[in-house]
Design an enzyme around this catalytic site. Sequence first.
Site, PDB file in Angstrom:
ATOM      1  N   HIS A  46       2.581   2.800  -8.899  1.00 26.78           N
ATOM      2  CA  HIS A  46       2.413   1.350  -9.052  1.00 26.78           C
ATOM      3  C   HIS A  46       3.639   0.728  -9.734  1.00 26.78           C
ATOM      4  O   HIS A  46       4.068  -0.366  -9.378  1.00 26.78           O
ATOM      5  CB  HIS A  46       1.138   1.044  -9.836  1.00 26.78           C
ATOM      6  CG  HIS A  46      -0.117   1.514  -9.141  1.00 26.78           C
ATOM      7  ND1 HIS A  46      -0.368   1.263  -7.819  1.00 26.78           N
ATOM      8  CD2 HIS A  46      -1.181   2.246  -9.579  1.00 26.78           C
ATOM      9  CE1 HIS A  46      -1.536   1.804  -7.471  1.00 26.78           C
ATOM     10  NE2 HIS A  46      -2.041   2.412  -8.533  1.00 26.78           N
ATOM     11  N   LEU A  87      10.755 -20.620  -3.449  1.00 24.75           N
ATOM     12  CA  LEU A  87       9.719 -19.724  -2.908  1.00 24.75           C
ATOM     13  C   LEU A  87       8.400 -19.864  -3.685  1.00 24.75           C
ATOM     14  O   LEU A  87       8.402 -19.868  -4.921  1.00 24.75           O
ATOM     15  CB  LEU A  87      10.217 -18.270  -3.034  1.00 24.75           C
ATOM     16  CG  LEU A  87       9.221 -17.194  -2.625  1.00 24.75           C
ATOM     17  CD1 LEU A  87       9.085 -17.125  -1.105  1.00 24.75           C
ATOM     18  CD2 LEU A  87       9.645 -15.822  -3.162  1.00 24.75           C
ATOM     19  N   ASP A 104       0.827  -1.220   0.000  1.00 24.77           N
ATOM     20  CA  ASP A 104       0.000   0.000   0.000  1.00 24.77           C
ATOM     21  C   ASP A 104       0.860   1.268   0.000  1.00 24.77           C
ATOM     22  O   ASP A 104       1.977   1.263   0.508  1.00 24.77           O
ATOM     23  CB  ASP A 104      -0.896  -0.028   1.252  1.00 24.77           C
ATOM     24  CG  ASP A 104      -2.006   1.015   1.175  1.00 24.77           C
ATOM     25  OD1 ASP A 104      -2.299   1.504   0.074  1.00 24.77           O
ATOM     26  OD2 ASP A 104      -2.565   1.340   2.232  1.00 24.77           O
TER      27      ASP A 104
HETATM   28  C1  FPP Z   1      -2.124   0.070  -3.286  1.00 21.60           C
HETATM   29  O1  FPP Z   1      -1.617   1.387  -3.328  1.00 21.60           O
HETATM   30  C2  FPP Z   1      -1.620  -0.689  -4.397  1.00 21.60           C
HETATM   31  C3  FPP Z   1      -2.353  -1.274  -5.370  1.00 21.60           C
HETATM   32  C4  FPP Z   1      -3.822  -1.229  -5.451  1.00 21.60           C
HETATM   33  C5  FPP Z   1      -1.705  -1.972  -6.480  1.00 21.60           C
HETATM   34  C6  FPP Z   1      -0.539  -2.822  -6.059  1.00 21.60           C
HETATM   35  C7  FPP Z   1       0.201  -3.143  -7.254  1.00 21.60           C
HETATM   36  C8  FPP Z   1       1.520  -3.123  -7.353  1.00 21.60           C
HETATM   37  C9  FPP Z   1       2.479  -2.853  -6.270  1.00 21.60           C
HETATM   38  C10 FPP Z   1       2.043  -3.374  -8.662  1.00 21.60           C
HETATM   39  C11 FPP Z   1       2.942  -4.512  -8.717  1.00 21.60           C
HETATM   40  C12 FPP Z   1       2.313  -5.786  -8.439  1.00 21.60           C
HETATM   41  C13 FPP Z   1       2.646  -6.873  -9.104  1.00 21.60           C
HETATM   42  C14 FPP Z   1       2.205  -8.212  -8.664  1.00 21.60           C
HETATM   43  C15 FPP Z   1       3.487  -6.748 -10.278  1.00 21.60           C
HETATM   44  P1  FPP Z   1      -2.654   2.578  -3.448  1.00 21.60           P
HETATM   45  O2  FPP Z   1      -2.889   2.870  -4.880  1.00 21.60           O
HETATM   46  O3  FPP Z   1      -3.898   2.221  -2.689  1.00 21.60           O
HETATM   47  O4  FPP Z   1      -1.887   3.725  -2.747  1.00 21.60           O
HETATM   48  P2  FPP Z   1      -2.551   4.936  -1.959  1.00 21.60           P
HETATM   49  O5  FPP Z   1      -3.287   4.342  -0.802  1.00 21.60           O
HETATM   50  O6  FPP Z   1      -1.364   5.738  -1.529  1.00 21.60           O
HETATM   51  O7  FPP Z   1      -3.431   5.669  -2.914  1.00 21.60           O
END
Ligand code: FPP
Length: 248
Positions: A43, A137, A26
Amino acid sequence: MEYKKVTIASEINAQNLPKHIAIIMDGNGRWAKKKGLPRIAGHWAGAEALRDIVRTCCDLNIQVLSVFAFSSENWKRPAQEVNAIMNLLLYYLKKEVDLLHENNVKINVLGAWEELPQRIVEQIKYSLKQTKNNTGLVLNIVLNYGGRQEILSACKKICADVLEGKISQDDISEEIFKNYLYTQNLPDPDLLIRPSGEIRISNFLLWQIAYTELWFTNIYWPEFKPENLMEAIRDFQKRERRFGGLKK
Ligand code: FPP
């Protein structure tokens, strides 16, 4: 190409490692905002951070790493962001699968991934097939997933099996129930990490985390480094796990 080895901090006790680490990745959006970048750049940076954490888990001989990549609720985000995350997932799977395979990582995808766009479903199938015999893993990429949805879907499957006479109602135990979840025979997470300063579970692995040790940090996921993972593991090793029993 093999992963470059990380030096394992001596304060970590190799005899008491978490078998299964779960991470809610997050803070990508807030990290991007802080830098004056579009959310999707967060992301992408999050995917980079993940690479280092996977490598570190391989070095530490962690058995299972589960990462929350897209929740059932993330569909509420603007279509542009959802699309961009889907493209990122596709790119990551395409780009990383060979490296993961060379490092003996077994990819697993948890969630209703068959409902995702066809191009992603195809790539997931390919990644699962390519790495299915690997013994290192287990990397659980948790996609289109919600903990409550998982429990409901398990209940429906059990009901169907009871109605078909495959099992009887009296047979339903925690052990049996577990087999109807996406995680099936994997161990439950020992350690759950949530970066970004939020102190909540957000519908992640609800059944499986009943006795998991929780670890929170204010760092945004794109800035989460192997040192932070080590710190979480060191803290985990100081905890006394009693599973409802008494101190030994
Ligand atoms: C939450 O941050 C994150 C996500 C909804 C997407 C997670 C995806 C990745 C880390 C990309 C890589 C993953 C893989 C498997 C390649 P947020 O957007 O909710 O952040 P915020 O709370 O600061 O808005």
